[in-house]
Structures are given as C-alpha cells and as structure tokens.
Scaffold this motif. Structure first.
Motif, PDB file in Angstrom:
ATOM      1  N   PHE A  61       0.848  -1.195   0.000  1.00  0.00           N
ATOM      2  CA  PHE A  61       0.000   0.000   0.000  1.00  0.00           C
ATOM      3  C   PHE A  61       0.880   1.240   0.000  1.00  0.00           C
ATOM      4  CE2 PHE A  61      -2.146   3.440   2.321  1.00  0.00           C
ATOM      5  CZ  PHE A  61      -3.191   3.656   1.458  1.00  0.00           C
ATOM      6  N   ASN A  62       0.573   2.178  -0.885  1.00  0.00           N
ATOM      7  CA  ASN A  62       1.344   3.403  -1.014  1.00  0.00           C
ATOM      8  C   ASN A  62       0.370   4.574  -1.022  1.00  0.00           C
ATOM      9  OD1 ASN A  62       2.704   5.669  -2.291  1.00  0.00           O
ATOM     10  ND2 ASN A  62       4.338   4.230  -2.796  1.00  0.00           N
ATOM     11  N   LEU A  63       0.371   5.346   0.061  1.00  0.00           N
ATOM     12  CA  LEU A  63      -0.576   6.449   0.195  1.00  0.00           C
ATOM     13  C   LEU A  63      -0.352   7.520  -0.867  1.00  0.00           C
ATOM     14  CD1 LEU A  63      -2.952   7.349   1.948  1.00  0.00           C
ATOM     15  CD2 LEU A  63      -1.325   8.707   3.264  1.00  0.00           C
ATOM     16  N   THR A  64       0.899   7.781  -1.199  1.00  0.00           N
ATOM     17  CA  THR A  64       1.180   8.808  -2.205  1.00  0.00           C
ATOM     18  C   THR A  64       0.638   8.410  -3.570  1.00  0.00           C
ATOM     19  OG1 THR A  64       3.138   9.515  -0.991  1.00  0.00           O
ATOM     20  CG2 THR A  64       3.010  10.149  -3.317  1.00  0.00           C
ATOM     21  N   ILE A  65       0.902   7.189  -3.991  1.00  0.00           N
ATOM     22  CA  ILE A  65       0.374   6.724  -5.280  1.00  0.00           C
ATOM     23  C   ILE A  65      -1.151   6.749  -5.270  1.00  0.00           C
ATOM     24  CG2 ILE A  65       0.120   4.700  -6.782  1.00  0.00           C
ATOM     25  CD1 ILE A  65       3.045   4.005  -6.106  1.00  0.00           C
ATOM     26  N   THR A  66      -1.745   6.284  -4.187  1.00  0.00           N
ATOM     27  CA  THR A  66      -3.204   6.230  -4.080  1.00  0.00           C
ATOM     28  C   THR A  66      -3.820   7.618  -4.208  1.00  0.00           C
ATOM     29  OG1 THR A  66      -3.062   4.255  -2.700  1.00  0.00           O
ATOM     30  CG2 THR A  66      -5.118   5.510  -2.587  1.00  0.00           C
ATOM     31  N   TYR A  67      -3.347   8.568  -3.406  1.00  0.00           N
ATOM     32  CA  TYR A  67      -3.933   9.909  -3.440  1.00  0.00           C
ATOM     33  C   TYR A  67      -3.566  10.674  -4.711  1.00  0.00           C
ATOM     34  CZ  TYR A  67      -5.965   9.867   1.245  1.00  0.00           C
ATOM     35  OH  TYR A  67      -6.742   9.619   2.346  1.00  0.00           O
ATOM     36  N   ALA A  68      -2.364  10.455  -5.229  1.00  0.00           N
ATOM     37  CA  ALA A  68      -1.983  11.151  -6.456  1.00  0.00           C
ATOM     38  C   ALA A  68      -2.839  10.682  -7.634  1.00  0.00           C
ATOM     39  CB  ALA A  68      -0.493  10.946  -6.743  1.00  0.00           C
ATOM     40  N   PHE A  69      -3.052   9.364  -7.740  1.00  0.00           N
ATOM     41  CA  PHE A  69      -3.909   8.855  -8.821  1.00  0.00           C
ATOM     42  C   PHE A  69      -5.346   9.348  -8.643  1.00  0.00           C
ATOM     43  CE2 PHE A  69      -1.074   5.690 -10.829  1.00  0.00           C
ATOM     44  CZ  PHE A  69      -1.506   5.837 -12.143  1.00  0.00           C
TER      45      PHE A  69
END
Length: 125
Positions: A61-69
């Motif tokens: 799980f990667n919060l940055t990738i999740t929120y950026a996408f």
C-alpha cells in the motif's frame, strides 16, 4: 461490470488476484462519481490498504500513489464531458499506465517508505 467491482471493493470482497491497474482506475472513477473527493479518496485508500493486507502484503500500500492517482482522475473527471468509464478512458489513455505519475514524481520518491506512509507532494525540481 463497473458497479459490480465497485460494490465488491466497497464491501472489501475483491479478489486481489484479479484486481489489476485497470480495475484500480475503474473503482477510483466510480467512487469519484459517487462521492465528493474527500469521501471518495478516503474510501478508496482504506479499500486499497485492506486489499493489500488481505493479500498478505500490507507494505504494498502506497498512500502517495493512491492519493496522487485519485487527484489526477478527479481533475480529469472535472473537465470531462463523458458519462461512461470506457469513454473516459478513451479520453485519458495515460491513466491506464502505472507510469502516469512519472511526470510529477521521481521513482525513488514515489517508491520510498515515506511515500507509503504519508502523502508526499510531487518533486519535479
């Protein structure tokens, strides 16, 4: 199909072996059409984190990738005139590539331990 996968995602009943990048984008799209950004992003992040944990890989799980996408999809949705996922993807084919964030994030930053834990702003300098 769209409503089925999104309903399963919201119920934390998605099979992680069949939930690839295209399904990630579709669920994000559906949630952003169903909820405001704050609720869609929170529901999506919680669902992805749960999916990773159930798969025995919570560190994926990667919060940055999740929120950026989510932010990128929301921005594109705001200027889109289409009302169907397929048409939206046809307008935005770059979203179907995992590398879509590379113009804003160096790989090292995006894949860092810190990026997994908290949302990092882009660093394009």
């Amino acid at each position: 199909m769209s409503a089925d996968i999104t309903s399963a995602f919201e119920a934390h009943a998605v099979d992680n072996t069949t939930f690839g990048h295209a399904e990630h984008v579709q669920v994000a799209y559906d949630l952003l059409r169903k909820y405001d950004f704050i609720d869609a992003a929170a529901n999506y992040a919680k669902g992805i984190r749960t999916l990773a944990a159930k798969a025995g890989a919570p560190d994926k799980f990667n919060l940055t990738i999740t929120y950026a996408f989510m932010s990128l999809i929301a921005e594109r949705l705001a200027s889109s005139q289409t009302s169907a996922f397929e048409a939206f993807v046809a307008e935005n084919p770059d979203l179907m590539a995992k590398s879509a964030l590379s113009q804003w994030y160096p790989q090292e930053r995006l894949n860092s331990a810190l990026a997994r834990r908290i949302f990092l702003l882009p660093d394009v300098a």
